[in-house]
Each structure stands twice: as C-alpha cells, then as structure tokens.
Design a protein around this motif. Structure first.
Motif, PDB file in Angstrom:
ATOM      1  N   PRO A 120      61.981   6.654  31.252  1.00  0.00           N
ATOM      2  CA  PRO A 120      60.938   6.669  31.876  1.00  0.00           C
ATOM      3  C   PRO A 120      60.221   8.016  32.122  1.00  0.00           C
ATOM      4  O   PRO A 120      61.013   9.170  31.894  1.00  0.00           O
ATOM      5  N   VAL A 121      59.179   8.135  32.014  1.00  0.00           N
ATOM      6  CA  VAL A 121      58.316   9.375  32.451  1.00  0.00           C
ATOM      7  C   VAL A 121      58.201   9.803  34.040  1.00  0.00           C
ATOM      8  O   VAL A 121      57.763   8.854  34.687  1.00  0.00           O
ATOM      9  N   ARG A 122      58.943  10.806  34.599  1.00  0.00           N
ATOM     10  CA  ARG A 122      58.828  11.179  35.985  1.00  0.00           C
ATOM     11  C   ARG A 122      57.625  12.000  36.229  1.00  0.00           C
ATOM     12  O   ARG A 122      57.309  12.987  35.620  1.00  0.00           O
ATOM     13  N   LEU A 123      56.639  11.510  37.149  1.00  0.00           N
ATOM     14  CA  LEU A 123      55.700  12.404  37.814  1.00  0.00           C
ATOM     15  C   LEU A 123      56.149  13.551  38.375  1.00  0.00           C
ATOM     16  O   LEU A 123      56.751  13.482  39.265  1.00  0.00           O
ATOM     17  N   ARG A 124      55.474  14.603  37.831  1.00  0.00           N
ATOM     18  CA  ARG A 124      56.115  15.880  38.777  1.00  0.00           C
ATOM     19  C   ARG A 124      54.812  16.656  39.059  1.00  0.00           C
ATOM     20  O   ARG A 124      53.772  16.806  38.449  1.00  0.00           O
ATOM     21  N   ARG A 125      54.915  17.464  40.069  1.00  0.00           N
ATOM     22  CA  ARG A 125      53.710  18.506  40.428  1.00  0.00           C
ATOM     23  C   ARG A 125      53.706  19.553  39.376  1.00  0.00           C
ATOM     24  O   ARG A 125      54.513  19.810  38.681  1.00  0.00           O
ATOM     25  N   TYR A 126      52.546  20.018  39.009  1.00  0.00           N
ATOM     26  CA  TYR A 126      52.127  21.095  38.207  1.00  0.00           C
ATOM     27  C   TYR A 126      52.733  22.268  38.342  1.00  0.00           C
ATOM     28  O   TYR A 126      53.351  22.789  37.327  1.00  0.00           O
TER      29      TYR A 126
ATOM     30  N   ASP B  70      52.257   8.513  46.145  1.00  0.00           N
ATOM     31  CA  ASP B  70      51.714   7.787  47.196  1.00  0.00           C
ATOM     32  C   ASP B  70      50.462   7.059  46.841  1.00  0.00           C
ATOM     33  O   ASP B  70      50.114   6.854  45.743  1.00  0.00           O
ATOM     34  N   ASP B  71      49.946   6.303  48.231  1.00  0.00           N
ATOM     35  CA  ASP B  71      48.823   5.517  47.863  1.00  0.00           C
ATOM     36  C   ASP B  71      47.658   6.106  47.172  1.00  0.00           C
ATOM     37  O   ASP B  71      46.962   5.628  46.263  1.00  0.00           O
ATOM     38  N   SER B  72      47.496   7.327  46.886  1.00  0.00           N
ATOM     39  CA  SER B  72      46.581   8.273  46.410  1.00  0.00           C
ATOM     40  C   SER B  72      46.718   8.192  44.892  1.00  0.00           C
ATOM     41  O   SER B  72      45.669   8.245  44.017  1.00  0.00           O
ATOM     42  N   THR B  73      48.211   7.788  44.550  1.00  0.00           N
ATOM     43  CA  THR B  73      48.412   7.915  43.031  1.00  0.00           C
ATOM     44  C   THR B  73      47.694   6.846  42.484  1.00  0.00           C
ATOM     45  O   THR B  73      47.264   6.921  41.083  1.00  0.00           O
ATOM     46  N   PHE B  74      47.278   5.949  43.129  1.00  0.00           N
ATOM     47  CA  PHE B  74      46.672   4.630  42.383  1.00  0.00           C
ATOM     48  C   PHE B  74      45.247   4.780  41.848  1.00  0.00           C
ATOM     49  O   PHE B  74      44.693   3.951  41.025  1.00  0.00           O
TER      50      PHE B  74
ATOM     51  N   ARG C 212      57.009   5.382  49.420  1.00  0.00           N
ATOM     52  CA  ARG C 212      56.699   4.048  50.398  1.00  0.00           C
ATOM     53  C   ARG C 212      55.164   4.148  50.085  1.00  0.00           C
ATOM     54  O   ARG C 212      54.168   5.193  50.143  1.00  0.00           O
ATOM     55  N   LEU C 213      54.878   2.974  50.079  1.00  0.00           N
ATOM     56  CA  LEU C 213      53.564   2.590  49.558  1.00  0.00           C
ATOM     57  C   LEU C 213      53.057   1.268  50.193  1.00  0.00           C
ATOM     58  O   LEU C 213      53.789   0.361  50.948  1.00  0.00           O
ATOM     59  N   SER C 214      51.552   1.371  50.514  1.00  0.00           N
ATOM     60  CA  SER C 214      51.206   0.423  51.448  1.00  0.00           C
ATOM     61  C   SER C 214      50.931  -1.004  50.382  1.00  0.00           C
ATOM     62  O   SER C 214      50.404  -0.824  49.353  1.00  0.00           O
ATOM     63  N   LEU C 215      50.766  -1.978  50.972  1.00  0.00           N
ATOM     64  CA  LEU C 215      50.190  -3.315  50.408  1.00  0.00           C
ATOM     65  C   LEU C 215      48.949  -2.996  49.756  1.00  0.00           C
ATOM     66  O   LEU C 215      48.488  -3.430  48.572  1.00  0.00           O
ATOM     67  N   ALA C 216      47.908  -2.493  50.376  1.00  0.00           N
ATOM     68  CA  ALA C 216      46.484  -2.096  50.024  1.00  0.00           C
ATOM     69  C   ALA C 216      46.674  -1.457  48.607  1.00  0.00           C
ATOM     70  O   ALA C 216      45.841  -1.851  47.568  1.00  0.00           O
TER      71      ALA C 216
ATOM     72  N   LEU D 163      49.252  -1.203  46.509  1.00  0.00           N
ATOM     73  CA  LEU D 163      49.914  -2.137  45.433  1.00  0.00           C
ATOM     74  C   LEU D 163      48.694  -2.848  44.855  1.00  0.00           C
ATOM     75  O   LEU D 163      48.651  -3.540  43.652  1.00  0.00           O
ATOM     76  N   GLN D 164      48.105  -3.580  45.930  1.00  0.00           N
ATOM     77  CA  GLN D 164      47.024  -4.553  45.271  1.00  0.00           C
ATOM     78  C   GLN D 164      46.082  -4.076  44.492  1.00  0.00           C
ATOM     79  O   GLN D 164      45.192  -4.979  43.668  1.00  0.00           O
ATOM     80  N   ARG D 165      45.881  -2.662  44.342  1.00  0.00           N
ATOM     81  CA  ARG D 165      44.860  -2.253  43.560  1.00  0.00           C
ATOM     82  C   ARG D 165      45.344  -2.385  42.020  1.00  0.00           C
ATOM     83  O   ARG D 165      44.629  -2.264  41.307  1.00  0.00           O
ATOM     84  N   LEU D 166      46.394  -2.903  41.947  1.00  0.00           N
ATOM     85  CA  LEU D 166      47.026  -3.198  40.430  1.00  0.00           C
ATOM     86  C   LEU D 166      46.100  -4.316  39.972  1.00  0.00           C
ATOM     87  O   LEU D 166      46.288  -4.656  38.575  1.00  0.00           O
ATOM     88  N   LYS D 167      45.672  -5.234  40.689  1.00  0.00           N
ATOM     89  CA  LYS D 167      44.863  -5.887  40.096  1.00  0.00           C
ATOM     90  C   LYS D 167      43.605  -5.579  39.189  1.00  0.00           C
ATOM     91  O   LYS D 167      43.217  -6.267  38.152  1.00  0.00           O
ATOM     92  N   GLU D 168      43.451  -4.116  39.218  1.00  0.00           N
ATOM     93  CA  GLU D 168      42.449  -3.507  38.551  1.00  0.00           C
ATOM     94  C   GLU D 168      42.869  -3.118  36.999  1.00  0.00           C
ATOM     95  O   GLU D 168      42.258  -2.771  36.039  1.00  0.00           O
TER      96      GLU D 168
END
Length: 108
Positions: A9-15, A25-29, A47-51, A53-58
């Motif tokens: 897996p590729v891990r997201l890291r800060r620059y 977090d939610d903004s990652t979506f 810790r992610l919100s349902l809202a 995760l539902q953006r994955l419909k895109e």
C-alpha cells in the motif's frame, strides 16, 4: 492505494515528512473522488463521516472498499453498503483496544 506492480500500500504522508496522523480526514475525499479509474481503496486509521464516505459514489469503477481501523458506527456502514451496492465493503468494528490506540494516534 497500492504501489504499481506490487501489493504494497501507498501511505499518504505530509509533504514536510511529519506525522501523517491528520493526513486522512473528510477533506481527503476532495482528492480521492478525482481518481475516477480507482477500483480498490483501503482506508486505515481514521475517523471519517458517513457523508465523506458516501462521496465514493463519485468513483464509477470502485469495486472494493476496505475500512481498517476506521471509527464509524455499524449503522453508518450499513447505510454506506446501501449507497454503494456495486462495491464490496470489508469492515469490522473497532475493539476497545483499537479505539484507544486510534484516539492516541489521531492526537499526534
């Protein structure tokens, strides 16, 4: 996300190379939903919100979603499964020990 040609897996890291505790977090979506060819996604230690995760419909090609150590209620996961009927969702509830570790991780 996985490295091309491997199962690693590729891990997201800060620059700046600092802790990536706040990198997912939610903004990652906003970024994830631009990856229209994405077929498989593993999210870990967040810790992610349902809202969010539902953006994955895109993501029209998404077939598999793995939620590892994600703090989300079971009822939200069931709602997500209904929202993403063509996506196999692998999730299990956090144990008390995992929740404690996740809370400590997210505070870093």
């Amino acid at each position: 996300l996985q490295r091309e040609g491997t199962a690693e897996p590729v891990r997201l890291r800060r620059y700046d190379g600092g802790s990536n505790a706040a990198s997912l977090d939610d903004s990652t979506f906003d970024l994830l939903t631009k990856l229209k060819a994405l077929e498989s996604l593993t999210l870990d230690e967040a810790r992610l919100s349902l809202a969010a995760l539902q953006r994955l419909k895109e993501l029209p090609r998404l077939k598999k979603l793995e939620l590892r150590r994600i703090d989300i209620p079971a009822t939200d996961v069931e709602t997500l499964r209904t929202s993403l009927p063509g996506v196999a969702i692998d999730w299990k509830p956090l144990t008390d020990e995992e929740r404690t570790k996740l809370q400590a991780f997210l505070k870093k």
